[in-house]
Scaffold this active site. Structure first.
Site, PDB file in Angstrom:
ATOM      1  N   GLU A 163      -5.480   4.084  -7.693  1.00  0.00           N
ATOM      2  CA  GLU A 163      -4.013   3.355  -7.498  1.00  0.00           C
ATOM      3  C   GLU A 163      -5.129   2.635  -5.885  1.00  0.00           C
ATOM      4  OE1 GLU A 163      -1.499   2.460  -8.350  1.00  0.00           O
ATOM      5  OE2 GLU A 163      -1.969   0.806  -7.112  1.00  0.00           O
ATOM      6  N   LYS A 218     -12.945   3.883  -7.322  1.00  0.00           N
ATOM      7  CA  LYS A 218     -11.384   4.083  -6.146  1.00  0.00           C
ATOM      8  C   LYS A 218     -12.339   4.725  -5.493  1.00  0.00           C
ATOM      9  CE  LYS A 218      -8.359   4.362  -4.304  1.00  0.00           C
ATOM     10  NZ  LYS A 218      -7.377   3.563  -4.033  1.00  0.00           N
ATOM     11  N   CYS A 274      -6.951   7.043   3.229  1.00  0.00           N
ATOM     12  CA  CYS A 274      -7.465   6.814   2.679  1.00  0.00           C
ATOM     13  C   CYS A 274      -8.787   6.288   3.129  1.00  0.00           C
ATOM     14  CB  CYS A 274      -7.671   5.775   1.333  1.00  0.00           C
ATOM     15  SG  CYS A 274      -5.532   6.009   1.269  1.00  0.00           S
TER      16      CYS A 274
HETATM   17  P1  NAD Z   1       1.628  11.935   0.043  1.00  0.00           P
HETATM   18  O1  NAD Z   1       1.055  13.155   0.620  1.00  0.00           O
HETATM   19  O2  NAD Z   1       2.567  11.246   0.962  1.00  0.00           O
HETATM   20  O3  NAD Z   1       2.479  12.959  -1.465  1.00  0.00           O
HETATM   21  C1  NAD Z   1       1.661  13.577  -1.920  1.00  0.00           C
HETATM   22  C2  NAD Z   1       3.001  14.551  -2.741  1.00  0.00           C
HETATM   23  O4  NAD Z   1       2.640  15.595  -3.121  1.00  0.00           O
HETATM   24  C3  NAD Z   1       3.748  15.494  -1.132  1.00  0.00           C
HETATM   25  O5  NAD Z   1       4.911  14.592  -1.545  1.00  0.00           O
HETATM   26  C4  NAD Z   1       3.699  16.506  -1.960  1.00  0.00           C
HETATM   27  O6  NAD Z   1       4.940  17.439  -1.612  1.00  0.00           O
HETATM   28  C5  NAD Z   1       3.490  16.637  -3.052  1.00  0.00           C
HETATM   29  N1  NAD Z   1       3.104  17.720  -4.417  1.00  0.00           N
HETATM   30  C6  NAD Z   1       1.413  18.333  -4.017  1.00  0.00           C
HETATM   31  N2  NAD Z   1       1.519  19.024  -4.449  1.00  0.00           N
HETATM   32  C7  NAD Z   1       2.530  19.654  -5.625  1.00  0.00           C
HETATM   33  C8  NAD Z   1       2.135  20.127  -6.719  1.00  0.00           C
HETATM   34  N3  NAD Z   1       1.497  21.183  -7.074  1.00  0.00           N
HETATM   35  N4  NAD Z   1       3.910  20.189  -6.919  1.00  0.00           N
HETATM   36  C9  NAD Z   1       4.371  18.969  -7.203  1.00  0.00           C
HETATM   37  N5  NAD Z   1       4.594  18.196  -6.080  1.00  0.00           N
HETATM   38  C10 NAD Z   1       3.300  18.316  -5.134  1.00  0.00           C
HETATM   39  O7  NAD Z   1       0.548  11.766  -1.048  1.00  0.00           O
HETATM   40  P2  NAD Z   1       0.046   9.654  -1.179  1.00  0.00           P
HETATM   41  O8  NAD Z   1      -0.626   9.071   0.151  1.00  0.00           O
HETATM   42  O9  NAD Z   1       1.202  10.063  -1.809  1.00  0.00           O
HETATM   43  O10 NAD Z   1      -1.302  10.416  -2.151  1.00  0.00           O
HETATM   44  C11 NAD Z   1      -1.620  10.880  -2.908  1.00  0.00           C
HETATM   45  C12 NAD Z   1      -2.885  10.623  -3.690  1.00  0.00           C
HETATM   46  O11 NAD Z   1      -3.141   9.002  -4.014  1.00  0.00           O
HETATM   47  C13 NAD Z   1      -4.334  10.696  -3.284  1.00  0.00           C
HETATM   48  O12 NAD Z   1      -5.198  11.332  -3.685  1.00  0.00           O
HETATM   49  C14 NAD Z   1      -4.809   9.792  -2.030  1.00  0.00           C
HETATM   50  O13 NAD Z   1      -5.982   9.861  -1.226  1.00  0.00           O
HETATM   51  C15 NAD Z   1      -4.280   8.836  -3.101  1.00  0.00           C
HETATM   52  N6  NAD Z   1      -4.046   6.973  -2.622  1.00  0.00           N
HETATM   53  C16 NAD Z   1      -3.031   6.675  -1.461  1.00  0.00           C
HETATM   54  C17 NAD Z   1      -2.958   5.681  -1.497  1.00  0.00           C
HETATM   55  C18 NAD Z   1      -1.936   5.068  -0.293  1.00  0.00           C
HETATM   56  O14 NAD Z   1      -1.973   4.088   0.208  1.00  0.00           O
HETATM   57  N7  NAD Z   1      -1.461   6.402   0.644  1.00  0.00           N
HETATM   58  C19 NAD Z   1      -4.081   4.612  -1.995  1.00  0.00           C
HETATM   59  C20 NAD Z   1      -4.297   5.022  -3.258  1.00  0.00           C
HETATM   60  C21 NAD Z   1      -3.900   6.496  -3.949  1.00  0.00           C
HETATM   61  C1  UDX Z   2      -6.013   0.915   1.824  1.00  0.00           C
HETATM   62  C2  UDX Z   2      -6.881  -0.256   0.242  1.00  0.00           C
HETATM   63  O1  UDX Z   2      -6.889  -0.753   1.317  1.00  0.00           O
HETATM   64  C3  UDX Z   2      -5.897   0.182  -0.239  1.00  0.00           C
HETATM   65  O2  UDX Z   2      -6.825  -1.061  -1.432  1.00  0.00           O
HETATM   66  C4  UDX Z   2      -6.272   1.872  -0.842  1.00  0.00           C
HETATM   67  O3  UDX Z   2      -5.490   2.183  -2.132  1.00  0.00           O
HETATM   68  C5  UDX Z   2      -5.856   2.270  -0.038  1.00  0.00           C
HETATM   69  O4  UDX Z   2      -6.527   2.269   0.790  1.00  0.00           O
HETATM   70  P1  UDX Z   2      -3.847   1.423   3.116  1.00  0.00           P
HETATM   71  O5  UDX Z   2      -4.957   2.119   3.768  1.00  0.00           O
HETATM   72  O6  UDX Z   2      -2.304   1.924   3.078  1.00  0.00           O
HETATM   73  O7  UDX Z   2      -4.875   0.999   2.005  1.00  0.00           O
HETATM   74  O8  UDX Z   2      -4.362   0.063   4.205  1.00  0.00           O
HETATM   75  P2  UDX Z   2      -5.697  -1.437   4.150  1.00  0.00           P
HETATM   76  O9  UDX Z   2      -5.105  -2.711   4.038  1.00  0.00           O
HETATM   77  O10 UDX Z   2      -6.757  -1.176   3.604  1.00  0.00           O
HETATM   78  O11 UDX Z   2      -5.697  -1.140   5.447  1.00  0.00           O
HETATM   79  C6  UDX Z   2      -6.856   0.372   6.721  1.00  0.00           C
HETATM   80  C7  UDX Z   2      -6.650   0.224   7.788  1.00  0.00           C
HETATM   81  O12 UDX Z   2      -7.994  -0.830   8.115  1.00  0.00           O
HETATM   82  C8  UDX Z   2      -5.534  -0.586   8.773  1.00  0.00           C
HETATM   83  O13 UDX Z   2      -5.884   0.760  10.139  1.00  0.00           O
HETATM   84  C9  UDX Z   2      -6.119  -1.806   9.510  1.00  0.00           C
HETATM   85  O14 UDX Z   2      -5.011  -2.338   9.847  1.00  0.00           O
HETATM   86  C10 UDX Z   2      -7.276  -1.800   9.002  1.00  0.00           C
HETATM   87  N1  UDX Z   2      -7.596  -3.228   8.929  1.00  0.00           N
HETATM   88  C11 UDX Z   2      -7.655  -3.708   7.551  1.00  0.00           C
HETATM   89  C12 UDX Z   2      -8.345  -3.513  10.101  1.00  0.00           C
HETATM   90  O15 UDX Z   2      -8.511  -3.113  11.017  1.00  0.00           O
HETATM   91  N2  UDX Z   2      -8.364  -4.914   9.473  1.00  0.00           N
HETATM   92  C13 UDX Z   2      -8.831  -5.672   8.751  1.00  0.00           C
HETATM   93  O16 UDX Z   2      -9.497  -6.817   8.316  1.00  0.00           O
HETATM   94  C14 UDX Z   2      -8.115  -4.892   7.246  1.00  0.00           C
END
Ligand code: NAD
Ligand code: UDX
Length: 460
Positions: A163, A218, A274
């Site tokens: 994602e 990713k 991330c």
């Molecule tokens: P999160 O911690 O917000 O959510 C994960 C959820 O999974 C939690 O609610 C947890 O309770 C649940 N969970 C864990 N083990 C489980 C199980 N065995 N059965 C059922 N539920 C379970 O995490 P997130 O931010 O959503 O990230 C999820 C993944 O996506 C990570 O690998 C992260 O690196 C990736 N990712 C995150 C972002 C972002 O912006 N947060 C963007 C891109 C990719």
């Molecule tokens: C990032 C990636 O952008 C996204 O594609 C991936 O799926 C998850 O990780 P996110 O961490 O949610 O997303 O936010 P992002 O907008 O990338 O910002 C990350 C951090 O960098 C923030 O703390 C932001 O304030 C900082 N940032 C970003 C800067 O300081 N300067 C910039 O120019 C851009």
């Protein structure tokens, strides 16, 4: 292959919740169930009041409001949802390991593995299993092994579909993605997932690759983005000693179409769940293949980011006559960026910790982050007792209250509302000299200087 009718997503977090909501919104014929072990989180996703969803994202309330109860469901019954699904997304957390081999660097895959074992134990008919979590390259191999060794005759096909949404803009990113990436070997399974996205994403933006390219892409995308922030932050320090202005430098280089204007905003340091985690993981993978130069190269992105956070805290202390003991510093913002309630790895946590070590008295205001979360973030660091964190740091729900009587204001998050405050009124209530430390280069420097503030911004 028959069309997908039922999707289950394990993990109702910042990724699982919004992505599945949009998939359900755009595919009214597919029943999408999002499951989680965390009962409170599922209850919040089901809350009748859409303001209480567990993830704050602009526009998400409308998407959930449209699909929930129609073909979008949030539940805690993981087994049932696995059994019924044609396609299962794994969207659980993959944090940095805090123990054992790879501690502090490698991704902890225990939650992913638990999901695979549960799917293997429960499934009675063929499933497509989709890695939505960010995973180290070649994880699909381990998943395949776990799933295939169940001996119950079920056929599992594994896809990687990382994602790319960013928090704060998740809904627009999902509605209009630059690309959707699908890695896999099985053409039928790939086509089934392509069709889910093709409900709203133009086909030319749906890229298909082999599994390993998808998994690695990713990590690489996040590493490149974070590298840009660390690069401009490195330059911000040089600007401060040479009289250059980092925003002007960003604009000048960003106009070069080969460089491009995005992700060149100097800041107090990047945060979020991330960037750091994924780069550390990349570094760990490179080291595990003995690619020392590669690992060292990417590690610098993190080192620079840590330096930037420390440097900002040091700048506050040094400017305030080398002591902040007993001084009231108002923190504007705690989230790692605007328009999210997520605080994971937020720079604010580390800047606060540094200032609390010097016995500063901090009052925090953030429009979306709760006091409970802020104390949780600080207590997690273990730098001082929970009592001391609560003695030295207060959280208020009104910005003017945070700033009343303050020696200094520090901008940690770039929330738009901070720009619209009545800074003349704020100035009247603050101690003199009235310092403003702008870690986001957000406020109007000319205006603040005119009002008599001592204004300091990153990179000038
Ligand atoms: P999160 O911690 O917000 O959510 C994960 C959820 O999974 C939690 O609610 C947890 O309770 C649940 N969970 C864990 N083990 C489980 C199980 N065995 N059965 C059922 N539920 C379970 O995490 P997130 O931010 O959503 O990230 C999820 C993944 O996506 C990570 O690998 C992260 O690196 C990736 N990712 C995150 C972002 C972002 O912006 N947060 C963007 C891109 C990719
Ligand atoms: C990032 C990636 O952008 C996204 O594609 C991936 O799926 C998850 O990780 P996110 O961490 O949610 O997303 O936010 P992002 O907008 O990338 O910002 C990350 C951090 O960098 C923030 O703390 C932001 O304030 C900082 N940032 C970003 C800067 O300081 N300067 C910039 O120019 C851009």
């Amino acid at each position: 292959m028959k069309a997908i009718k039922k999707i289950t997503c394990i993990g109702a977090g910042y990724v699982g919740g919004p992505t599945m909501s949009v998939i359900a919104q755009k595919n009214p014929d597919i029943a999408v169930t999002v499951v989680d072990l965390n009962q409170a989180r599922i209850a919040a996703w089901n809350d009748a009041d859409l303001n209480n969803l567990p993830v704050y994202e602009p526009g998400l309330d409308a998407v959930v409001g449209e699909a929930r109860g129609r073909n979008l469901f949030f539940d805690t019954d993981v087994d049932k949802a696995i059994r019924e699904a044609d396609m299962i997304f794994i969207s659980v957390n993959t944090p940095t390991k805090t123990y054992g081999k790879g501690k502090g660097q490698a991704a902890d895959l225990k939650f992913v593995e638990l999901c695979a074992r549960q799917i293997a134990a429960v499934a009675t008919d063929d499933k497509i299993v989709v890695e939505k979590s960010t995973l180290p390259v070649r994880t699909a191999e381990a998943l395949k092994n776990i799933l295939e060794n169940t001996g119950n005759g079920v056929n599992f096909r594994i896809l990687s579909n990382p994602e790319f949404l960013a928090e704060g803009t998740a809904v627009t990113d999902l509605h209009n993605p630059d690309r959707v990436l699908i890695g896999g070997e099985d053409e039928e399974a790939i086509e089934a997932l392509v069709n889910v996205y093709a409900a709203w994403v133009p086909r030319e933006r749906i890229l298909t690759t082999n599994l390993w390219s998808s998994e690695l892409s990713k990590l690489v995308a996040n590493a490149f983005l974070a590298q840009r922030v660390s690069s401009i932050n490195a330059i911000s320090e040089l600007c401060e000693v040479t009289g250059a202005n980092v925003d002007e430098v960003s604009r000048a280089i960003g106009q070069d179409s080969r460089i491009g204007p995005k992700f060149l905003k100097a800041s107090v340091g990047f945060g979020g769940s991330c960037f750091q985690k994924d780069i550390l993981n990349l570094v760990y993978i490179a080291r595990s293949y003995n690619l020392t130069a590669v690992a060292d190269y990417w590690e610098q992105v993190i080192i620079m980011n840590d330096h930037q956070k420390t440097r900002f805290a040091e700048k506050i202390i040094q400017t305030m006559y080398n002591t902040v003991n007993g001084k009231h510093i108002a923190f504007l913002g705690w989230a790692f960026k605007k328009d999210t309630n997520d605080t994971r790895e937020s720079a604010a946590i580390y800047v606060a910790d540094h200032l609390l070590d010097e016995e500063a008295e901090i009052v925090v205001y953030d429009p979306k982050v709760s006091a409970e979360q802020i104390y949780k973030d600080l207590d997690y660091l273990g730098s001082r007792s929970p009592e001391d964190n609560r003695r030295l740091l207060k959280v208020v729900d009104n910005p003017y209250e945070a700033l009343a009587g303050a020696h200094a204001a520090a901008v940690l998050t770039e929330w738009d509302e901070f720009k619209a405050y009545d800074w003349a009124k704020i100035k009247e209530g603050m101690k003199r000299p009235s310092f403003v430390f702008d870690g986001r280069k957000l406020l109007d420097k000319k205006e603040l200087n005119r009002l008599g503030f001592a204004y300091y911004a990153i990179g000038e």
